[in-house]
Write a protein that holds these residues in place. Structure first.
Motif, short mmCIF file in Angstrom:
data_model
loop_
_atom_site.label_atom_id
_atom_site.label_comp_id
_atom_site.label_asym_id
_atom_site.label_seq_id
_atom_site.Cartn_x
_atom_site.Cartn_y
_atom_site.Cartn_z
N ILE A 1 4.10 9.47 -10.03
CA ILE A 1 3.51 9.59 -11.36
C ILE A 1 2.82 10.94 -11.51
O ILE A 1 2.97 11.63 -12.53
N ALA A 2 2.05 11.31 -10.51
CA ALA A 2 1.36 12.60 -10.56
C ALA A 2 2.36 13.74 -10.63
O ALA A 2 2.15 14.72 -11.35
N GLY A 3 3.45 13.63 -9.90
CA GLY A 3 4.48 14.67 -9.91
C GLY A 3 5.11 14.85 -11.28
O GLY A 3 5.52 15.95 -11.64
N ARG A 4 5.19 13.78 -12.05
CA ARG A 4 5.76 13.88 -13.40
C ARG A 4 4.69 14.21 -14.43
O ARG A 4 4.95 14.93 -15.39
N LEU A 5 3.50 13.65 -14.25
CA LEU A 5 2.46 13.78 -15.25
C LEU A 5 1.79 15.16 -15.22
O LEU A 5 1.55 15.75 -16.27
N LEU B 1 1.07 17.67 -18.38
CA LEU B 1 -0.31 17.93 -18.79
C LEU B 1 -0.66 19.40 -18.68
O LEU B 1 -1.36 19.95 -19.54
N SER B 2 -0.19 20.05 -17.62
CA SER B 2 -0.52 21.47 -17.47
C SER B 2 0.10 22.29 -18.60
O SER B 2 -0.53 23.21 -19.11
N LYS B 3 1.31 21.95 -19.01
CA LYS B 3 1.93 22.68 -20.11
C LYS B 3 1.17 22.44 -21.42
O LYS B 3 1.02 23.33 -22.23
N ARG B 4 0.73 21.21 -21.62
CA ARG B 4 0.01 20.88 -22.85
C ARG B 4 -1.34 21.55 -22.94
O ARG B 4 -1.76 21.98 -24.00
N PHE B 5 -2.06 21.55 -21.84
CA PHE B 5 -3.44 22.01 -21.88
C PHE B 5 -3.68 23.35 -21.20
O PHE B 5 -4.80 23.77 -21.02
N ARG C 1 0.84 -1.20 0.00
CA ARG C 1 0.00 0.00 0.00
C ARG C 1 0.88 1.25 0.00
O ARG C 1 0.63 2.20 -0.75
N GLN C 2 1.92 1.25 0.81
CA GLN C 2 2.83 2.40 0.88
C GLN C 2 3.55 2.61 -0.45
O GLN C 2 3.65 3.74 -0.93
N GLN C 3 4.03 1.53 -1.05
CA GLN C 3 4.72 1.65 -2.33
C GLN C 3 3.76 2.14 -3.42
O GLN C 3 4.15 2.94 -4.28
N THR C 4 2.52 1.67 -3.40
CA THR C 4 1.52 2.11 -4.37
C THR C 4 1.27 3.61 -4.22
O THR C 4 1.22 4.35 -5.21
N ASN C 5 1.10 4.06 -2.99
CA ASN C 5 0.88 5.49 -2.75
C ASN C 5 2.06 6.32 -3.23
O ASN C 5 1.88 7.36 -3.87
N GLU C 6 3.26 5.87 -2.94
CA GLU C 6 4.45 6.60 -3.36
C GLU C 6 4.55 6.64 -4.89
O GLU C 6 4.93 7.66 -5.47
N ALA D 1 0.44 23.37 -5.35
CA ALA D 1 -0.59 23.10 -4.34
C ALA D 1 -1.28 21.77 -4.60
O ALA D 1 -1.56 21.01 -3.66
N CYS D 2 -1.56 21.47 -5.88
CA CYS D 2 -2.20 20.18 -6.22
C CYS D 2 -1.30 19.01 -5.85
O CYS D 2 -1.76 18.03 -5.26
N LEU D 3 -0.02 19.09 -6.19
CA LEU D 3 0.91 18.01 -5.87
C LEU D 3 1.06 17.84 -4.36
O LEU D 3 1.13 16.71 -3.87
N LYS D 4 1.09 18.93 -3.65
CA LYS D 4 1.17 18.85 -2.19
C LYS D 4 -0.07 18.19 -1.62
O LYS D 4 -0.01 17.34 -0.73
#
Length: 188
Positions: A82-86, A90-94, A72-77, A172-175
């Protein structure tokens, strides 16, 4: 036949061992005692085996719980990574599409002149989106601005304005994602 008649009589076979005839047990009693001892030995062996099985099961249950928590911890990390990279990609694209979507609703219909200031790269992506809008294409002026703050767009008209700080929003979203997934992993 003679065996059944004499079955209840004491046996003198054990007298060589130093036993007296009154203390000798009948053959049936000896067999019953041996059978009882065998049953007791089997019961004791079964209880030892069951105790070992229970200990193994308890150990496995503890290990399974630990593996589940680690997974569970590894999945969360992984999700946060992934969100930190994605999200930045995505924000730059859209980003230009997102600004145009909100800009039409935010700019008052009475606005005659709207100035949009942003980094040149962002303006290049924003320009076709603004040009597709009949209303915005007529009133918007795109002004390049080198901003060390990052992905930031300033929109102003004579009676007001708005700022889109996508780097701050992204941070703020990533945090929020990081703290939310950390809390989810801790609750489970």
């Amino acid at each position: 036949m003679s065996e059944t008649i004499f079955a209840n009589l004491p046996s003198f076979d054990g007298l060589a061992d130093g036993q007296t005839p009154g203390r000798l047990k009948s053959r049936k009693a000896q067999e019953a005692e041996r059978a009882e001892q065998e049953v007791e030995a089997k019961d004791a062996s079964f209880k030892r085996q069951m105790t070992a099985v229970e200990a193994t099961l308890n150990s496995l249950a503890d290990k399974i719980t630990a593996v589940e928590a680690e997974a569970r911890q590894q999945t969360n990390e992984t999700i946060v990574a992934i969100a930190g990279r994605l999200f930045p990609e995505l924000s730059k694209r859209f980003l230009a599409d997102e600004i145009a979507l909100h800009l039409q609703a935010l700019v008052p219909a009475s606005a005659v002149e709207v100035e949009i200031r942003a980094e040149p790269d962002l303006l290049d992506r924003l320009k076709p989106v603004v040009e597709r809008s009949n209303r915005l294409a007529d009133v918007c002026k795109l002004t390049p601005e080198d901003a060390p703050e990052g992905e930031r767009v300033e929109v102003s008209w004579k009676t007001g304005g708005i700022s889109f700080d996508f780097d701050g929003l992204l941070e703020a979203c990533l945090k929020h994602i990081d703290t939310t997934h950390s809390a989810i992993g801790a609750q489970s």
